[in-house]
Enzyme design. Structure first.
Site, PDB file in Angstrom:
ATOM      1  N   CYS A  14      -4.013   4.953  14.763  1.00 31.33           N
ATOM      2  CA  CYS A  14      -4.968   5.722  14.547  1.00 31.33           C
ATOM      3  C   CYS A  14      -5.804   6.160  15.487  1.00 31.33           C
ATOM      4  CB  CYS A  14      -5.830   5.513  13.171  1.00 31.33           C
ATOM      5  SG  CYS A  14      -5.039   5.619  11.493  1.00 31.33           S
TER       6      CYS A  14
ATOM      7  N   CYS B 252      -6.600   1.192  12.838  1.00 34.31           N
ATOM      8  CA  CYS B 252      -5.327   0.462  13.409  1.00 34.31           C
ATOM      9  C   CYS B 252      -5.240   1.566  14.723  1.00 34.31           C
ATOM     10  CB  CYS B 252      -4.398   0.583  12.487  1.00 34.31           C
ATOM     11  SG  CYS B 252      -3.598   2.233  12.544  1.00 34.31           S
TER      12      CYS B 252
ATOM     13  N   CYS C   5      -2.225   5.847   7.016  1.00 31.13           N
ATOM     14  CA  CYS C   5      -3.751   5.377   6.724  1.00 31.13           C
ATOM     15  C   CYS C   5      -4.512   6.572   6.345  1.00 31.13           C
ATOM     16  CB  CYS C   5      -4.113   5.063   8.192  1.00 31.13           C
ATOM     17  SG  CYS C   5      -3.206   3.502   8.924  1.00 31.13           S
TER      18      CYS C   5
ATOM     19  N   GLU D  35      -7.485   7.867   7.818  1.00 32.88           N
ATOM     20  CA  GLU D  35      -7.788   8.593   9.096  1.00 32.88           C
ATOM     21  C   GLU D  35      -6.844   9.325   9.235  1.00 32.88           C
ATOM     22  OE1 GLU D  35      -7.594   5.364   8.694  1.00 32.88           O
ATOM     23  OE2 GLU D  35      -9.044   3.999   9.967  1.00 32.88           O
TER      24      GLU D  35
ATOM     25  N   ASN E  45      -5.664   6.257   2.350  1.00 30.06           N
ATOM     26  CA  ASN E  45      -4.543   5.733   2.523  1.00 30.06           C
ATOM     27  C   ASN E  45      -3.770   5.771   1.132  1.00 30.06           C
ATOM     28  OD1 ASN E  45      -5.977   3.896   1.256  1.00 30.06           O
ATOM     29  ND2 ASN E  45      -4.785   1.993   1.918  1.00 30.06           N
TER      30      ASN E  45
HETATM   31  N1  THU Z   1      -5.496   1.146   6.510  1.00 29.12           N
HETATM   32  C1  THU Z   1      -6.061   2.452   6.840  1.00 29.12           C
HETATM   33  O1  THU Z   1      -5.865   3.275   5.937  1.00 29.12           O
HETATM   34  N2  THU Z   1      -6.909   2.806   7.795  1.00 29.12           N
HETATM   35  C2  THU Z   1      -7.288   1.540   8.366  1.00 29.12           C
HETATM   36  O2  THU Z   1      -8.140   1.925   9.459  1.00 29.12           O
HETATM   37  C3  THU Z   1      -6.685   0.370   8.385  1.00 29.12           C
HETATM   38  C4  THU Z   1      -5.559   0.131   7.469  1.00 29.12           C
HETATM   39  C5  THU Z   1      -4.606   1.017   5.556  1.00 29.12           C
HETATM   40  C6  THU Z   1      -2.940   0.866   5.541  1.00 29.12           C
HETATM   41  C7  THU Z   1      -2.808   0.233   4.362  1.00 29.12           C
HETATM   42  O3  THU Z   1      -2.403   1.267   3.448  1.00 29.12           O
HETATM   43  C8  THU Z   1      -3.968  -0.629   4.180  1.00 29.12           C
HETATM   44  O4  THU Z   1      -4.966  -0.122   4.752  1.00 29.12           O
HETATM   45  C9  THU Z   1      -3.721  -2.118   4.484  1.00 29.12           C
HETATM   46  O5  THU Z   1      -3.348  -2.183   5.928  1.00 29.12           O
END
Ligand code: THU
Length: 159
Positions: A115, A112, A73, A75, A62
């Protein structure tokens, strides 16, 4: 009126050692990738690693931004990077982990909604499913198709 039930099938494991070799490799690559996260605002470092049909592994982490919605994110960083570097090559499997204070979170990481929608597009585009490994310290969830995480999903067929 009729009740309609939608079920999803999850394979649950307790440890990385219980996964198959490809899954173990992807989880380890995702843990490495999480260390490259830029997450100064949340402190939540997410790592993703996927393997493509051509055998290439692509990772993502991320990347946050002081203007919060500009972040991305892990993913989607991995999936978009795969799309840019290897257009048209199908994803086989994707592993996701999250670290808090340098330690794997206890529960399987939950992607999320945005994603999940990108997972739907990825499967739809390739016309084949890819599997997911959602790894936590105490439990790991594996799903045979990523779209199982988004029942009744909107996809290009509706347009
Ligand atoms: N985040 C991800 O990279 N993937 C997920 O599946 C959930 C959330 C990141 C977004 C943000 O940078 C941090 O986690 C907190 O939400």
């Amino acid at each position: 009126m009729k009740q309609v039930e939608i079920n999803i099938n999850i394979h649950a494991y307790e440890a990385v050692d219980d996964l198959n070799p490809q899954q173990q490799e992807l989880v380890n690559a995702a843990i490495d990738a999480a260390k490259s996260a830029w997450a100064p605002y949340s402190g939540f470092q997410v790592g993703a690693a996927l393997v493509l049909e051509n055998g290439e592994t692509v990772i993502g982490s991320n990347q946050e931004n002081a203007a919060f919605p500009s972040g991305m994110c892990a993913e989607r960083v991995a999936l978009y990077q795969a799309g840019a570097r290897f257009p048209g090559v199908a994803v086989v499997e994707l592993a996701i982990v999250a670290l808090k204070k340098g330690e794997l979170i206890a529960h399987p990481v939950a992607p999320c909604g945005a994603c999940r929608q990108v997972f739907v597009e990825t499967e739809h585009r390739a016309k084949k499913p890819f599997s997911l490994v959602l790894a936590g310290r105490n439990q790991i969830f594996c799903l045979d198709r990523a779209t199982n995480l988004l029942p009744l999903a909107f996809n290009a067929d509706e347009l």
